[in-house]
Design a protein around this motif. Structure first.
Motif, PDB file in Angstrom:
ATOM      1  N   ARG A   1       0.827  -1.212   0.000  1.00 24.72           N
ATOM      2  CA  ARG A   1       0.000   0.000   0.000  1.00 24.72           C
ATOM      3  C   ARG A   1       0.863   1.265   0.000  1.00 24.72           C
ATOM      4  O   ARG A   1       0.499   2.265  -0.592  1.00 24.72           O
ATOM      5  N   ALA A   2       2.020   1.214   0.646  1.00 20.16           N
ATOM      6  CA  ALA A   2       2.935   2.356   0.602  1.00 20.16           C
ATOM      7  C   ALA A   2       3.469   2.561  -0.815  1.00 20.16           C
ATOM      8  O   ALA A   2       3.576   3.697  -1.289  1.00 20.16           O
ATOM      9  N   LEU A   3       3.775   1.461  -1.495  1.00 15.83           N
ATOM     10  CA  LEU A   3       4.276   1.570  -2.863  1.00 15.83           C
ATOM     11  C   LEU A   3       3.159   1.935  -3.841  1.00 15.83           C
ATOM     12  O   LEU A   3       3.398   2.629  -4.831  1.00 15.83           O
ATOM     13  N   PHE A   4       1.937   1.498  -3.565  1.00 18.09           N
ATOM     14  CA  PHE A   4       0.794   1.952  -4.366  1.00 18.09           C
ATOM     15  C   PHE A   4       0.651   3.472  -4.239  1.00 18.09           C
ATOM     16  O   PHE A   4       0.372   4.168  -5.218  1.00 18.09           O
ATOM     17  N   ALA A   5       0.821   3.989  -3.021  1.00 18.65           N
ATOM     18  CA  ALA A   5       0.732   5.438  -2.810  1.00 18.65           C
ATOM     19  C   ALA A   5       1.809   6.145  -3.628  1.00 18.65           C
ATOM     20  O   ALA A   5       1.567   7.223  -4.188  1.00 18.65           O
TER      21      ALA A   5
END
Length: 201
Positions: A64-68
């Motif tokens: 989710r951090a990398l999606f952000a």
């Protein structure tokens, strides 16, 4: 995408975490019958415990951090925007999780049929294999062409990421589009009503 979507809106006013408990994590793994291989992940051979839950949640946090990072400079999903790992930490975590399982590609080619590639694992613990498989799937997605179509849905009460399937798509589902249009209409009419009230004073 399925892993990232285990953080979702509850349909009311809050956010649900499908992996908040061992029981919820077990249920989610069983629901992934079409996405996870080998099938031992879905049978009694896999013991779902707090350690496995933590491992899966750790991969999800990194994803989710990398999606952000992918959707930036647009805002990330509001569900966990204030809790995101720094991108470098997320990248290191994802790569470390993927590296926990040593695998070698193998070719299966039946006499009648097409050749199929599979991975032969040197890891005996199915819990380690599951966490590593989830991390490898995320690596494949984030390094592949679909990454360019990743978006965060910003319809009211939605916290999902989604893959944009056509040029003008703004929301993950038609129902989110409907809610967003209703909210915009409400804001416009409220603004117009406020302006009339000010003009009448």
């Amino acid at each position: 995408m399925e892993l990232a979507s285990t953080i979702r809106h509850d349909g009311e006013g809050g956010v649900v975490d499908d992996l908040a408990t061992v029981r919820g994590t077990t249920r989610w793994i069983q629901q992934q019958a079409g996405n996870l291989a080998p099938q031992e992940f879905l049978t009694g051979e896999l013991l779902v415990d707090e350690e496995l839950r933590d491992g899966i949640v750790g991969v999800r946090r990194a994803v989710r951090a990398l999606f952000a990072r992918v959707v930036s400079p647009a805002p990330p999903s509001p569900a966990d925007a204030h809790l995101l790992m720094p991108p470098a930490e997320a990248l290191a975590h994802l790569n470390a999780a993927a590296a926990r399982e040593l695998v070698a590609p193998q070719l299966d080619w039946p006499a009648e049929g097409a050749p199929v590639a599979r991975l032969l694992s040197a890891e005996g613990d199915p819990r380690v294999r599951l966490v590593a498989a989830l991390a490898r799937d995320a690596v494949d997605f984030l390094s592949g062409p679909e990454r360019e179509q990743l978006r965060a849905c910003h319809a009211p009460r939605c916290v999902r990421y989604f893959i944009k399937s056509h040029g003008r798509q703004e929301w993950c589902r038609p129902s989110c589009g409907n809610r967003a249009r209703v909210a915009r209409h409400y804001e416009r009419t409220r603004g117009a009503a406020g302006g009339e009230g000010t003009a009448g004073r």
